[in-house]
Scaffold this active site. Structure first.
Site, PDB file in Angstrom:
ATOM      1  N   GLY A 170     -14.442  -4.426  -4.084  1.00 14.90           N
ATOM      2  CA  GLY A 170     -13.192  -5.702  -3.707  1.00 14.90           C
ATOM      3  C   GLY A 170     -12.357  -6.204  -4.166  1.00 14.90           C
ATOM      4  CG  LEU A 171     -14.069  -8.970  -5.426  1.00 21.34           C
ATOM      5  CD1 LEU A 171     -15.641  -9.642  -6.441  1.00 21.34           C
ATOM      6  CD2 LEU A 171     -13.517 -10.594  -5.102  1.00 21.34           C
ATOM      7  N   GLY A 172     -10.737  -5.764  -7.363  1.00 18.77           N
ATOM      8  CA  GLY A 172      -9.837  -4.633  -7.608  1.00 18.77           C
ATOM      9  C   GLY A 172     -10.277  -5.372  -9.304  1.00 18.77           C
ATOM     10  CB  ALA A 232      -8.849  -6.708 -13.324  1.00 19.33           C
ATOM     11  CG  ASP A 291      -6.666  -3.521  -6.025  1.00 19.64           C
ATOM     12  OD1 ASP A 291      -6.269  -4.242  -4.127  1.00 19.64           O
ATOM     13  OD2 ASP A 291      -7.917  -3.505  -6.079  1.00 19.64           O
TER      14      ASP A 291
HETATM   15  O1  PMV Z   1     -11.784  -2.642  -0.780  1.00 18.80           O
HETATM   16  P1  PMV Z   1     -10.056  -3.411  -1.706  1.00 18.80           P
HETATM   17  O2  PMV Z   1     -10.156  -4.589  -2.079  1.00 18.80           O
HETATM   18  O3  PMV Z   1      -9.390  -2.395  -3.099  1.00 18.80           O
HETATM   19  O4  PMV Z   1      -9.197  -3.181  -0.917  1.00 18.80           O
HETATM   20  C1  PMV Z   1      -8.691  -1.697  -0.108  1.00 18.80           C
HETATM   21  C2  PMV Z   1      -7.441  -2.388   1.017  1.00 18.80           C
HETATM   22  C3  PMV Z   1      -7.214  -1.707   1.725  1.00 18.80           C
HETATM   23  O5  PMV Z   1      -5.848  -2.373   2.366  1.00 18.80           O
HETATM   24  C4  PMV Z   1      -8.364  -1.289   2.850  1.00 18.80           C
HETATM   25  C5  PMV Z   1      -6.661   0.245   1.499  1.00 18.80           C
HETATM   26  C6  PMV Z   1      -5.424  -0.579   0.339  1.00 18.80           C
HETATM   27  O6  PMV Z   1      -4.924   0.399  -0.528  1.00 18.80           O
HETATM   28  O7  PMV Z   1      -4.447  -1.246   0.606  1.00 18.80           O
END
Ligand code: PMV
Length: 310
Positions: free
Chosen positions: A102-104, A108, A149
């Site tokens: 979840g840190l992209g 990146a 992201d």
């Molecule tokens: O898991 P991450 O940090 O890639 O975030 C996902 C964020 C969501 O809102 C759950 C999905 C999105 O596409 O925005």
């Protein structure tokens, strides 16, 4: 020696509004410069074509052979965008951003690669064009990403993000400290996003109400950040977490880390990103960083990163 061109892109963290952002609500996210992807490109022998080397990921790819790989796709999109031929060159990718946390990381790495390749071809990409290009790659990873992201990572600034709206950055009056604690549990974003969609389809009114409440928190958080009321962010994070629990994207492990951070003195804490695994974030004062990090590690966090949102 041949000239080496290097480009970077930071990681990112979602501060408020994940999931609700997919349904049109605002979300806040910020770059994390302590974690970054780097791409270096250097000329290679004539006729060698373009190769991509990503030792951290254990990958060595040639454009001709690996058309479906996300990094190769990124390179193709750049060539298409610039109407240029594949150069004889090697791109080396390095990244300190943990994968699938979840840190992209995916966005990146693509952004750094695209930046380096375009600069090498003499036509650096603007942030907006880069972001649109990386969004195409995000779709491969996530299916229907909101676009948050690529936006944060390509612009490298804190963003107030509303799906399909022009980018809005916001001003941070007083920098604030966050700890990011990785639960170590891999949780692909598209699975969490799919589960929320299935639940929303069954109970649209309930979920729309919860998403609206999350959106209101994102708006309040933006106001607090812009007016320097950073202490107000803790309670807003806690409220956001209640709603994330209600849409069933939390987990016992995330709840445990959140509770430990709060008990160790964090002003507030919540999960960040897709949930069900991945990361939590905790608002901390400078002097508490060490103590809260220790508590999180003892509670089983795989990694704890400190970042300043500024
Ligand atoms: O898991 P991450 O940090 O890639 O975030 C996902 C964020 C969501 O809102 C759950 C999905 C999105 O596409 O925005």
């Amino acid at each position: 020696m041949a000239q080496v061109i290097t480009a970077t892109a930071p990681g990112k963290i979602i501060l408020f509004g994940e999931h609700a952002v997919v349904y049109g609500q605002p979300a806040l996210a910020a770059p994390v410069y302590g974690l970054q992807a780097t791409a270096s490109i250097q000329a290679n022998d004539p006729g060698s074509g373009l190769t991509i080397q990503a030792d951290d990921l254990g990958l060595q790819l040639s454009l001709a052979e690996e058309a479906t790989n996300a990094l190769v796709k990124t390179a193709y999109l750049v060539l298409e965008q610039l109407r240029q031929q594949e150069p004889d060159a090697t791109i080396t990718i390095r990244s300190s951003i943990p994968v699938a946390a979840g840190l992209g990381s995916g966005a990146a790495v693509s952004a750094a690669l695209a930046r380096a390749l375009a600069a090498y071809l003499g036509e650096p990409l603007g942030d907006e064009v880069l972001s649109a290009l990386v969004y195409e790659i995000e779709k491969l990873h996530h299916g229907t990403p909101s676009g948050i992201d690529n936006t944060v990572i390509c612009h490298g600034k804190p963003v107030y993000f509303v799906r399909e709206q022009p980018i809005e950055t916001f001003h941070i009056s007083r920098p604030f400290h966050l700890l990011i604690a990785d639960s170590g549990i891999a949780s692909p974003t598209h699975i969490a996003v799919g589960a929320v969609r299935a639940a929303w389809e069954k109970a649209p009114d309930t979920y729309d109400r919860l998403f609206n409440q999350i959106g209101a928190i994102s708006r309040a958080a933006r106001e607090a950040i812009e007016s320097g009321q950073t202490a107000a962010l803790g309670p807003l994070m806690n409220e956001n977490q209640v709603l994330l629990r209600a849409i069933e994207v939390s987990s016992p492990e995330l709840e445990r880390l959140i509770n430990v951070a709060r008990a160790a003195g964090a002003g507030g804490a919540k999960l960040s990103g897709g949930g069900r695994g991945g990361n939590i974030i905790a608002l901390t004062r400078r002097k508490q960083i060490e103590a809260i990090s220790q508590a999180l590690k003892q509670a089983g966090a795989r990694h704890v990163y400190h970042t300043v949102v500024e």
